[in-house]
Design a protein around this motif. Structure first.
Motif, PDB file in Angstrom:
ATOM      1  N   SER A 181      -0.153  10.239  -5.648  1.00 19.69           N
ATOM      2  CA  SER A 181       0.980  10.588  -4.718  1.00 19.69           C
ATOM      3  C   SER A 181       0.865   9.549  -3.700  1.00 19.69           C
ATOM      4  O   SER A 181      -0.011   8.747  -3.780  1.00 19.69           O
ATOM      5  CB  SER A 181       0.444  11.923  -4.057  1.00 19.69           C
ATOM      6  OG  SER A 181      -0.852  11.823  -3.294  1.00 19.69           O
ATOM      7  N   CYS A 182       1.852   9.327  -2.817  1.00 21.70           N
ATOM      8  CA  CYS A 182       1.874   8.392  -1.939  1.00 21.70           C
ATOM      9  C   CYS A 182       0.823   8.841  -0.654  1.00 21.70           C
ATOM     10  O   CYS A 182       0.379   7.988  -0.174  1.00 21.70           O
ATOM     11  CB  CYS A 182       3.329   8.210  -1.355  1.00 21.70           C
ATOM     12  SG  CYS A 182       3.318   7.153  -0.005  1.00 21.70           S
ATOM     13  N   THR A 183       0.765  10.188  -0.671  1.00 16.61           N
ATOM     14  CA  THR A 183      -0.416  10.763   0.278  1.00 16.61           C
ATOM     15  C   THR A 183      -1.536   9.892   0.064  1.00 16.61           C
ATOM     16  O   THR A 183      -2.448   9.533   0.809  1.00 16.61           O
ATOM     17  CB  THR A 183      -0.370  12.265   0.359  1.00 16.61           C
ATOM     18  OG1 THR A 183       0.912  12.707   0.564  1.00 16.61           O
ATOM     19  CG2 THR A 183      -1.467  12.810   1.154  1.00 16.61           C
ATOM     20  N   LEU A 196      -1.918   6.399   0.962  1.00 16.52           N
ATOM     21  CA  LEU A 196      -2.247   6.093   2.399  1.00 16.52           C
ATOM     22  C   LEU A 196      -3.629   6.484   2.734  1.00 16.52           C
ATOM     23  O   LEU A 196      -4.157   5.723   3.641  1.00 16.52           O
ATOM     24  CB  LEU A 196      -1.188   7.182   3.208  1.00 16.52           C
ATOM     25  CG  LEU A 196       0.152   6.516   3.067  1.00 16.52           C
ATOM     26  CD1 LEU A 196       1.284   7.837   3.740  1.00 16.52           C
ATOM     27  CD2 LEU A 196       0.524   5.255   3.798  1.00 16.52           C
ATOM     28  N   THR A 229       8.245  10.847  11.001  1.00 14.88           N
ATOM     29  CA  THR A 229       7.847  10.600   9.613  1.00 14.88           C
ATOM     30  C   THR A 229       7.376  11.901   9.100  1.00 14.88           C
ATOM     31  O   THR A 229       7.078  12.851   9.767  1.00 14.88           O
ATOM     32  CB  THR A 229       6.858   9.459   9.631  1.00 14.88           C
ATOM     33  OG1 THR A 229       6.457   9.088   8.428  1.00 14.88           O
ATOM     34  CG2 THR A 229       5.668   9.684  10.357  1.00 14.88           C
ATOM     35  N   PHE A 230       6.823  11.641   7.741  1.00 13.62           N
ATOM     36  CA  PHE A 230       6.412  12.785   7.012  1.00 13.62           C
ATOM     37  C   PHE A 230       4.711  12.826   7.443  1.00 13.62           C
ATOM     38  O   PHE A 230       4.232  11.873   7.788  1.00 13.62           O
ATOM     39  CB  PHE A 230       6.201  12.534   5.662  1.00 13.62           C
ATOM     40  CG  PHE A 230       6.034  13.577   4.766  1.00 13.62           C
ATOM     41  CD1 PHE A 230       6.721  14.898   4.706  1.00 13.62           C
ATOM     42  CD2 PHE A 230       4.640  13.425   3.834  1.00 13.62           C
ATOM     43  CE1 PHE A 230       6.246  15.870   3.794  1.00 13.62           C
ATOM     44  CE2 PHE A 230       4.516  14.665   2.998  1.00 13.62           C
ATOM     45  CZ  PHE A 230       5.019  15.595   2.953  1.00 13.62           C
ATOM     46  N   SER A 284       1.925  12.864   6.176  1.00 16.41           N
ATOM     47  CA  SER A 284       0.798  12.232   5.433  1.00 16.41           C
ATOM     48  C   SER A 284       0.792  10.919   5.978  1.00 16.41           C
ATOM     49  O   SER A 284      -0.439  10.340   5.917  1.00 16.41           O
ATOM     50  CB  SER A 284       1.256  12.061   3.819  1.00 16.41           C
ATOM     51  OG  SER A 284       1.386  13.082   3.366  1.00 16.41           O
ATOM     52  N   VAL A 313       7.204   2.698   8.547  1.00 17.59           N
ATOM     53  CA  VAL A 313       7.511   3.648   7.747  1.00 17.59           C
ATOM     54  C   VAL A 313       9.271   3.361   7.573  1.00 17.59           C
ATOM     55  O   VAL A 313      10.118   3.356   8.231  1.00 17.59           O
ATOM     56  CB  VAL A 313       7.909   5.122   8.150  1.00 17.59           C
ATOM     57  CG1 VAL A 313       8.244   5.915   7.222  1.00 17.59           C
ATOM     58  CG2 VAL A 313       6.190   5.630   8.342  1.00 17.59           C
ATOM     59  N   ASP A 335       4.279   2.381   4.839  1.00 22.17           N
ATOM     60  CA  ASP A 335       4.436   3.526   4.215  1.00 22.17           C
ATOM     61  C   ASP A 335       5.934   3.399   3.604  1.00 22.17           C
ATOM     62  O   ASP A 335       7.006   3.638   4.273  1.00 22.17           O
ATOM     63  CB  ASP A 335       4.659   4.544   5.168  1.00 22.17           C
ATOM     64  CG  ASP A 335       4.736   5.876   4.502  1.00 22.17           C
ATOM     65  OD1 ASP A 335       5.651   5.969   3.408  1.00 22.17           O
ATOM     66  OD2 ASP A 335       4.496   7.076   4.947  1.00 22.17           O
ATOM     67  N   ALA A 390       7.136   5.121   0.943  1.00 17.07           N
ATOM     68  CA  ALA A 390       7.219   6.243   0.096  1.00 17.07           C
ATOM     69  C   ALA A 390       8.765   6.140  -0.377  1.00 17.07           C
ATOM     70  O   ALA A 390       8.958   6.670  -1.703  1.00 17.07           O
ATOM     71  CB  ALA A 390       7.121   7.315   0.891  1.00 17.07           C
ATOM     72  N   GLN A 391       9.720   5.851   0.438  1.00 13.32           N
ATOM     73  CA  GLN A 391      11.091   5.967   0.130  1.00 13.32           C
ATOM     74  C   GLN A 391      11.899   4.625  -0.267  1.00 13.32           C
ATOM     75  O   GLN A 391      12.855   4.497  -0.669  1.00 13.32           O
ATOM     76  CB  GLN A 391      12.012   6.542   1.161  1.00 13.32           C
ATOM     77  CG  GLN A 391      11.411   7.945   1.672  1.00 13.32           C
ATOM     78  CD  GLN A 391      11.850   8.479   3.029  1.00 13.32           C
ATOM     79  OE1 GLN A 391      12.979   7.638   3.544  1.00 13.32           O
ATOM     80  NE2 GLN A 391      11.575   9.612   3.735  1.00 13.32           N
ATOM     81  N   SER A 417       5.937   6.304  -3.159  1.00 18.05           N
ATOM     82  CA  SER A 417       5.921   7.695  -3.682  1.00 18.05           C
ATOM     83  C   SER A 417       6.870   7.664  -5.162  1.00 18.05           C
ATOM     84  O   SER A 417       8.080   7.249  -5.000  1.00 18.05           O
ATOM     85  CB  SER A 417       6.498   8.693  -2.668  1.00 18.05           C
ATOM     86  OG  SER A 417       6.616   9.870  -3.159  1.00 18.05           O
ATOM     87  N   LYS A 427      12.284  11.428  -4.922  1.00 13.61           N
ATOM     88  CA  LYS A 427      12.320  10.086  -4.541  1.00 13.61           C
ATOM     89  C   LYS A 427      13.369   9.482  -5.735  1.00 13.61           C
ATOM     90  O   LYS A 427      13.727  10.267  -6.416  1.00 13.61           O
ATOM     91  CB  LYS A 427      11.034   9.326  -4.533  1.00 13.61           C
ATOM     92  CG  LYS A 427      10.019   9.937  -3.473  1.00 13.61           C
ATOM     93  CD  LYS A 427      10.633   9.978  -2.060  1.00 13.61           C
ATOM     94  CE  LYS A 427       9.672  10.180  -1.062  1.00 13.61           C
ATOM     95  NZ  LYS A 427       9.288  11.607  -1.184  1.00 13.61           N
ATOM     96  N   GLY A 470       3.378  11.834  -7.713  1.00 19.71           N
ATOM     97  CA  GLY A 470       3.078  10.248  -8.380  1.00 19.71           C
ATOM     98  C   GLY A 470       3.200   9.228  -7.042  1.00 19.71           C
ATOM     99  O   GLY A 470       3.872   9.624  -6.116  1.00 19.71           O
ATOM    100  N   TYR A 520      12.529  15.226   9.129  1.00 19.19           N
ATOM    101  CA  TYR A 520      11.297  15.620   9.577  1.00 19.19           C
ATOM    102  C   TYR A 520      11.292  16.527  11.073  1.00 19.19           C
ATOM    103  O   TYR A 520      12.179  15.976  12.021  1.00 19.19           O
ATOM    104  CB  TYR A 520      10.512  14.082   9.897  1.00 19.19           C
ATOM    105  CG  TYR A 520      10.622  13.134   8.669  1.00 19.19           C
ATOM    106  CD1 TYR A 520       9.814  13.658   7.685  1.00 19.19           C
ATOM    107  CD2 TYR A 520      10.835  11.994   8.974  1.00 19.19           C
ATOM    108  CE1 TYR A 520       9.824  12.908   6.487  1.00 19.19           C
ATOM    109  CE2 TYR A 520      10.714  11.078   7.675  1.00 19.19           C
ATOM    110  CZ  TYR A 520      10.079  11.334   6.474  1.00 19.19           C
ATOM    111  OH  TYR A 520       9.984  10.726   5.673  1.00 19.19           O
TER     112      TYR A 520
HETATM  113  C1  LIG Z   1       7.693   8.686   4.806  1.00 17.24           C
HETATM  114  C2  LIG Z   1       6.994   9.342   3.787  1.00 17.24           C
HETATM  115  N1  LIG Z   1       5.417   9.104   3.761  1.00 17.24           N
HETATM  116  C3  LIG Z   1       4.449   9.709   2.600  1.00 17.24           C
HETATM  117  C4  LIG Z   1       5.238  10.762   1.755  1.00 17.24           C
HETATM  118  C5  LIG Z   1       4.410  11.462   0.993  1.00 17.24           C
HETATM  119  O1  LIG Z   1       4.545  11.059  -0.412  1.00 17.24           O
HETATM  120  P1  LIG Z   1       3.850  12.064  -1.606  1.00 17.24           P
HETATM  121  O2  LIG Z   1       4.598  13.262  -1.697  1.00 17.24           O
HETATM  122  O3  LIG Z   1       4.059  11.350  -2.763  1.00 17.24           O
HETATM  123  O4  LIG Z   1       2.428  12.113  -1.260  1.00 17.24           O
HETATM  124  C6  LIG Z   1       6.538  11.120   1.962  1.00 17.24           C
HETATM  125  C7  LIG Z   1       7.105  12.042   1.369  1.00 17.24           C
HETATM  126  O5  LIG Z   1       8.253  12.305   1.383  1.00 17.24           O
HETATM  127  C8  LIG Z   1       7.179  10.475   3.035  1.00 17.24           C
HETATM  128  O6  LIG Z   1       8.937  10.481   3.143  1.00 17.24           O
END
Ligand SMILES: Cc1ncc(COP(=O)(O)O)c(C=O)c1O
Length: 380
Positions: free
Chosen positions: A57-59, A62, A83-84, A86, A129, A155, A157-158, A179, A184, A191, A323
């Motif tokens: 994951s992107c999480t 990070l 932001t998200f 994570s 981000v 970040d 992710a997008q 991400s 996405k 992933g 968010y």
């Molecule tokens: C800005 C941002 N960072 C991190 C994430 C986390 O991504 P993931 O679901 O792949 O862990 C997201 C998910 O939407 C996001 O929008």
């Protein structure tokens, strides 16, 4: 006539995923770092010019960057509140303190002019981000980081397939995080990827990703056994996920152009209405190439967003908000602090409406979405 619901998101399958999964099945090796992980990694490295490690994951990516930066309790990390979770949680897990800075009113990205005021003796990193796959002002952010000896973790992710002054997002800072979540553009269900832009951190990144061991080096034949080297966790995806992702990466350009077509159609439909509806639509700076991840509208002040979303839902349109700013959430108040007023964050987060956008959405569906939005605003 009955209207088919228009979902907010519809994961796009290229058709090649099954072929890759069948191949992985036939190869019979399902744990991480097999044939498909290698293909995805090479694709990412070619695209970004960085060293890329596939993650689940992107999480995870990070979290890996927080470990790589050796974030200690009390270390401060500057990021937007818009932001998200994570973005912040990855650092909070190490005892880090998110310091929330306001966003720009045009791109909804971290306001680079407000970063300086947030820097203290304890600041370790800046986390821009790239909202909606539209780049932050990276030249300014990198210059602030260099002047203050801070690391930069993008970040992104997008932001897969987006760039800033010709550089792919995620490849500009010390580390970048992608991400491939099903919401996405390029997807594998869950992933992600960590992009490593510091040659000297690659070895540590591989160890962190493989449970704190030097298994990656062992698998390349660089060690005769592997053992526990440092802190780490399990951040790599299995081969079936990588095989699915490979089926997407091979069509990344087509996916981006299909999304771009839909994005531009919204822009054409809403452009002439913006003034009369008193709405704001996305700003794309001239030096930025985006990936059509998202199309949104900022409603006029005084219009009740909940009523607009309810009206659109009744019309079977999957429009949604985004968010809840982290500084106003319970954990954000407990673990983070804000720097200055977060006026744009509070204001824009409360007025944003995201419109359905996916590969294959038809012109008539998009016209219907825009008509429904117009009617909802006028009805409020
Ligand atoms: C800005 C941002 N960072 C991190 C994430 C986390 O991504 P993931 O679901 O792949 O862990 C997201 C998910 O939407 C996001 O929008």
């Amino acid at each position: 006539m009955a209207i088919e619901p228009i979902p907010f998101n519809k994961p796009y399958m290229t058709g090649l995923e099954i072929e890759s999964i069948n191949e992985a099945h036939a190869l019979g090796s399902l744990s991480g770092d097999g044939t498909f992980t290698r293909r995805c990694r090479e694709w990412l490295e070619q695209l970004t010019g960085t060293q890329a490690l596939l993650t689940h994951s992107c999480t995870a990516a990070l979290e890996m960057s927080a470990l790589l930066l050796d974030i200690q309790p009390g270390d401060e990390v500057i990021m937007p509140s818009y932001t998200f979770v994570s973005t912040a949680n990855a650092f909070v897990l190490r005892g880090g303190v998110p310091v929330f800075v306001d966003i720009r009113p045009d791109t909804l990205n971290l306001d680079e002019t407000k970063i300086g005021d947030a820097i203290t003796q304890k600041t370790k990193a800046i986390v821009p981000v790239h909202y909606a796959g539209v780049s932050c002002e990276m030249d300014e952010i990198m210059a602030i980081a260099a002047r203050n000896s801070l690391a930069v973790v993008e970040d992104a992710a997008q932001g897969v397939m987006s760039s800033y002054r010709g550089k792919m997002l995620g490849s500009i800072g010390d580390f970048g995080a992608y991400s491939f979540h099903e919401t996405k553009n390029i997807i594998s269900g869950e992933g992600g990827s960590l992009l490593v832009n510091r040659e000297e951190s690659l070895n540590d990144a591989e160890i962190i990703r493989e449970k704190g061991t030097d298994r990656s080096q062992f698998l390349r034949g660089e060690r005769d056994k592997y053992s526990w080297q440092d802190h780490g966790s399990s951040y790599l995806p299995g081969e079936l996920i990588a095989a699915f992702l490979w089926g997407q990466m091979r069509r990344a350009d087509e996916i981006t152009s299909m999304r771009m077509e839909a994005w531009e159609r919204y822009d054409e439909l809403l452009g002439p209405l913006k003034a009369s509806l008193d709405c704001q639509t996305p700003t794309i700076p001239a030096h930025v190439q985006h990936n059509a991840h998202m199309y949104y509208v900022i409603l006029p002040r005084g219009v009740d967003r909940d009523s607009v979303l309810k009206y659109m839902r009744e019309q079977k349109v999957g429009a949604i908000f985004h968010y809840v700013p982290l500084h106003s959430a319970p954990a954000g108040r407990r673990f983070g602090r804000q720097s200055g007023e977060l006026e744009n964050t509070d204001d824009l987060a409360s007025r944003i409406v995201r419109l359905p956008l996916w590969c294959g959405i038809s012109e008539s569906q998009q016209c219907y979405v825009v008509d429904s939005l117009k009617a909802a605003i006028n009805a409020d």
